[in-house]
Design a protein around this motif. Sequence first.
Motif, short mmCIF file in Angstrom:
data_model
loop_
_atom_site.label_atom_id
_atom_site.label_comp_id
_atom_site.label_asym_id
_atom_site.label_seq_id
_atom_site.Cartn_x
_atom_site.Cartn_y
_atom_site.Cartn_z
N THR A 103 0.85 -1.20 0.00
CA THR A 103 0.00 0.00 0.00
C THR A 103 0.88 1.25 0.00
O THR A 103 0.59 2.23 -0.70
CB THR A 103 -0.92 0.02 1.24
N GLN A 104 1.97 1.21 0.78
CA GLN A 104 2.89 2.36 0.82
C GLN A 104 3.44 2.65 -0.57
O GLN A 104 3.55 3.80 -0.99
CB GLN A 104 4.03 2.09 1.80
N ALA A 105 3.80 1.57 -1.31
CA ALA A 105 4.35 1.75 -2.65
C ALA A 105 3.29 2.32 -3.60
O ALA A 105 3.58 3.25 -4.37
CB ALA A 105 4.88 0.43 -3.19
N LEU A 106 2.06 1.81 -3.52
CA LEU A 106 0.98 2.33 -4.39
C LEU A 106 0.75 3.82 -4.12
O LEU A 106 0.62 4.62 -5.04
CB LEU A 106 -0.33 1.60 -4.12
N LEU A 107 0.74 4.17 -2.83
CA LEU A 107 0.48 5.56 -2.46
C LEU A 107 1.60 6.49 -2.89
O LEU A 107 1.38 7.64 -3.26
CB LEU A 107 0.35 5.65 -0.94
N SER A 108 2.82 5.98 -2.83
CA SER A 108 3.98 6.84 -3.15
C SER A 108 3.96 7.25 -4.62
O SER A 108 4.64 8.19 -5.01
CB SER A 108 5.28 6.13 -2.81
N ALA A 109 3.18 6.53 -5.44
CA ALA A 109 3.13 6.85 -6.87
C ALA A 109 2.12 7.96 -7.17
O ALA A 109 2.08 8.47 -8.28
CB ALA A 109 2.75 5.59 -7.65
N ILE A 110 1.32 8.35 -6.15
CA ILE A 110 0.32 9.41 -6.40
C ILE A 110 1.00 10.77 -6.32
O ILE A 110 1.64 11.09 -5.31
CB ILE A 110 -0.81 9.35 -5.35
N PRO A 111 0.89 11.60 -7.36
CA PRO A 111 1.49 12.93 -7.30
C PRO A 111 0.84 13.77 -6.19
O PRO A 111 -0.36 13.66 -5.96
CB PRO A 111 1.17 13.54 -8.68
N VAL A 112 1.65 14.57 -5.49
CA VAL A 112 1.08 15.45 -4.45
C VAL A 112 1.20 16.90 -4.92
O VAL A 112 2.13 17.24 -5.64
CB VAL A 112 1.81 15.27 -3.09
#
Length: 328
Positions: A255-264
């Motif tokens: 989940t951490q890896a999936l989230l890290s791919a979301i641009p902020v």
Amino acid sequence: MTELSTPLLQVRGLTRHFPVRSGVLLRTSGQVHAADDVSFDLNVGETLGLVGESGCGKSTVGKTLLRLYEPTSGAVLFEGRDIASMNKAELRRMRRNVQIILQDPFESLNARHTIGKILEEPFIIHRLGSTAERRRRVAGLLEKVGLEAATANRFPHEFSGGQRQRIGIARAIALEPKLIVCDEAVSALDVSIQSQVINLLLELQREMNLALLFIAHDLAVVKHVSDHIAVMYLGEIIETATATEIYRSPRHPYTQALLSAIPVPDPGAGRERIVLEGDVPSPIEPPGGCRFHTRCRYAQEDCRQLKPALKPVHSGASVACHHWQSLG
Ligand code: SF4
């Protein structure tokens, strides 16, 4: 009668394997583990986001709920009743109440039929209303999804992708269902059209008190629409929590890896981008122990040997990782 507290949908240990056939005699030589021991609840009027990479089994779960696939094992309870033990009349009623919106609006609409005919079909199948009444309802449905009633005389190829998905939504809500499975329903659309279609779905959800199972590979989209999120990897649910919690403090390394791919929006406050090494292993022979161990940067010896169970970490949140408490 079901108790008020009974979830609309209860999925218990749902498993679906597909046989792999080979040789001249097409003998079964293995099994694709599309979904393994999947469990979750969905309440009236709520949205559960089911997220994971392509091929993780989320669409198989969605289709098994509608009995488009029979489960290999496990149970699906709709309003407290196991759909496997429903008689014909109950199954018919259940199918009115559970609808699906597919990814490709063009493929899911019959190109040779007018939109009016496509939208009239559910009423004909369920023997509802006279011809005039059905036409009135079709006009009402088109207006509800933001299209003019006169478009009933046009064919699917005359519409844009976003408009076709609106037609898909109109068809899904025609029989006033209680649950809609949105299977990658906005994934093929441009970003600006995506948000219009999502807003329409949320509006209809509020108006009709609909439950949505929102299946997508894009965690950013899922977070926007969901009350709760379940993350899948190689056929298994590996983390569940509220959408806010998953976004704020993901526990599972995947989940951490999936989230890290979301641009902020603010690059200064950005998360470290976690690039997953290697390919997703074959679902025909998933790795032993933790299925994620071949790509996990925190993997230890026990991860290769022992399968982590999906355990509650507090009410409404659970994670399947031996070491989540000691991870950064
Ligand atoms: Fe990684 Fe081990 Fe946790 Fe699996 S159990 S996610 S391999 S740390």
